[in-house]
Scaffold this motif. Structure first.
Motif, PDB file in Angstrom:
ATOM      1  N   LEU A 127       0.791  -1.162  -0.094  1.00  0.00           N
ATOM      2  CA  LEU A 127      -0.024   0.077  -0.161  1.00  0.00           C
ATOM      3  C   LEU A 127       0.938   1.170   0.180  1.00  0.00           C
ATOM      4  O   LEU A 127       1.634   1.184   1.027  1.00  0.00           O
ATOM      5  CB  LEU A 127      -1.007  -0.071   1.229  1.00  0.00           C
ATOM      6  CG  LEU A 127      -1.833   1.237   1.499  1.00  0.00           C
ATOM      7  CD1 LEU A 127      -2.868   1.408   0.433  1.00  0.00           C
ATOM      8  CD2 LEU A 127      -2.530   1.292   2.814  1.00  0.00           C
ATOM      9  N   PHE A 204      -3.957   6.856  -2.979  1.00  0.00           N
ATOM     10  CA  PHE A 204      -3.400   5.743  -2.622  1.00  0.00           C
ATOM     11  C   PHE A 204      -3.401   4.827  -3.883  1.00  0.00           C
ATOM     12  O   PHE A 204      -4.032   4.813  -4.988  1.00  0.00           O
ATOM     13  CB  PHE A 204      -4.236   4.875  -1.400  1.00  0.00           C
ATOM     14  CG  PHE A 204      -5.407   3.869  -2.074  1.00  0.00           C
ATOM     15  CD1 PHE A 204      -5.067   2.742  -2.295  1.00  0.00           C
ATOM     16  CD2 PHE A 204      -6.727   4.586  -2.360  1.00  0.00           C
ATOM     17  CE1 PHE A 204      -6.193   1.943  -2.708  1.00  0.00           C
ATOM     18  CE2 PHE A 204      -7.779   3.621  -2.678  1.00  0.00           C
ATOM     19  CZ  PHE A 204      -7.590   2.512  -3.046  1.00  0.00           C
ATOM     20  N   ILE A 337     -10.064   3.159   1.801  1.00  0.00           N
ATOM     21  CA  ILE A 337      -9.469   2.457   1.087  1.00  0.00           C
ATOM     22  C   ILE A 337     -10.074   1.011   0.726  1.00  0.00           C
ATOM     23  O   ILE A 337     -10.095   0.685  -0.267  1.00  0.00           O
ATOM     24  CB  ILE A 337      -7.985   2.254   1.769  1.00  0.00           C
ATOM     25  CG1 ILE A 337      -7.100   3.607   1.398  1.00  0.00           C
ATOM     26  CG2 ILE A 337      -6.987   1.134   0.653  1.00  0.00           C
ATOM     27  CD1 ILE A 337      -5.745   3.524   2.313  1.00  0.00           C
TER      28      ILE A 337
END
Length: 353
Positions: A127, A204, A337
């Motif tokens: 990530l 992200f 996310i």
């Protein structure tokens, strides 16, 4: 936003150059034809070239747009039903430094990004921030650059993470001698069903370790591990306002190379405390979208895009962008996310609490 300047009012014409952000342009609007697609602008050329060029009105409109607004919908989490999480230790090998290289096939220009990330599956999924792997995400005019590769590395197993006490006193840099792995882009977030505000903050991405860096053999690393250590994600419990959180990142300003073909990075810890939670205004209107923190220790280098935010040893967010003037940091919340991954049927073996 960068604005390209053409030699004539056609996209097939030669590009003279560009106007970078901050350059002041003045126009006589009485001389501009209604619905005109091109505007003539002065173009000083020291080599006795053309004295004027042309820019597209659509490029000028995009450049004149205001920057994405800061979070504005504060989220009250005091009434949220929480399940207190048992604290765990952070595994130093889950936190990684990332160096990605890009190239432009037409011009042969190259660019490099540096950032941080955290391994989130035993299969080597990482990530990180979208801006590390997508040059065009925050920079207009770089859409022709293609990602070449990313190099990834973490602390040697013999090297512990700096303690909270050490961060408070010294905030020292810890050297990582080699980035032994290469990684490929696995997922860049889809934006369907999001507001413009939510798109602007959806910083992200996920990359995945895929192979060995050819230089790894010089450091005794000859094969990929069968599995990778990974950090769990926490969404069932969240820190209260003013509670401390911890992050580790790889400041871009400290990257050095002892040789041209070997890169090294330095990791540094940061202490912050929670100052606010923010919701989105469409898809994430009722979700924890952003986490705001305030730095408690000096950020001596900056450039920590993708740094994981830890609380009780779990990942609760990822660092997106820092407001340097106020020392406030905005981080994408882990809940948002996971929601984006779920919405787009991205299935990876995450450990979520």
């Amino acid at each position: 936003r960068t604005i390209q300047v053409f030699q004539c009012p056609e996209e097939s014409c030669k590009v003279l150059g560009k106007f970078d952000p901050g350059i002041e342009l003045r126009f006589d609007f009485e001389k501009i034809e209604p619905l005109s697609k091109w505007l003539e602008v002065p173009w000083p050329n020291p080599n006795s070239g053309p004295k004027s060029g042309y820019i597209k009105t659509t490029d000028l409109e995009k450049a004149a747009q205001e920057a994405p607004p800061l979070p504005q919908v504060s989220l009250d989490v005091t009434e949220v039903q929480l399940e207190p999480a048992k604290p765990i230790e952070i595994n130093p090998q889950t936190i990684v430094g990332i160096v990605c290289e890009f190239y432009n096939p037409s011009t042969r220009d190259t660019k490099t990004t540096r950032g941080s990330g955290v391994i989130i599956t035993e299969n080597g999924h990482i990530l990180t921030a979208r801006s590390i792997v997508d040059l065009n995400y925050l920079n207009e005019g770089l859409e022709d650059f293609q990602i070449k590769n990313c190099l990834v590395g973490s602390l040697p197993q013999s090297e512990p993470l700096p303690s909270v006490d050490a961060i408070q006193k010294l905030n020292a840099f810890v050297r990582i001698p080699i980035l032994p792995f290469t990684a490929e882009v696995f997922y860049i977030p889809k934006e369907e069903g999001l507001s413009a505000y939510e798109k602007s903050w959806l910083d992200f991405s996920i990359i995945q370790i895929s192979d060995l860096n050819p230089d790894a053999k010089f450091f005794g690393i000859t094969k990929l591990p069968e599995s990778f250590p990974f950090a769990p994600i926490l969404i069932s419990d969240i820190p209260k306002t003013n509670e401390p959180v911890l992050s580790f990142g790889f400041p871009s300003g400290t990257t050095v190379g002892h040789q041209a073909d070997i890169r090294t990075l330095f990791i540094q810890g940061l202490l912050s405390h929670i100052t606010n939670y923010w919701a989105g205004d469409k898809r994430y209107a009722e979700d924890l979208f952003m986490i705001e923190t305030h730095l408690d220790t000096e950020d001596t280098a900056g450039g920590r895009f993708g740094s994981p935010i830890f609380w009780k040893g779990y990942i609760i967010g990822v660092h997106t962008v820092k407001q340097r003037e106020s020392l406030q940091i905005f981080n994408m919340g882990a809940k948002a996310i996971l929601e984006n991954l779920y919405d787009n049927n991205v299935a990876i073996p995450l450990e979520v609490y």
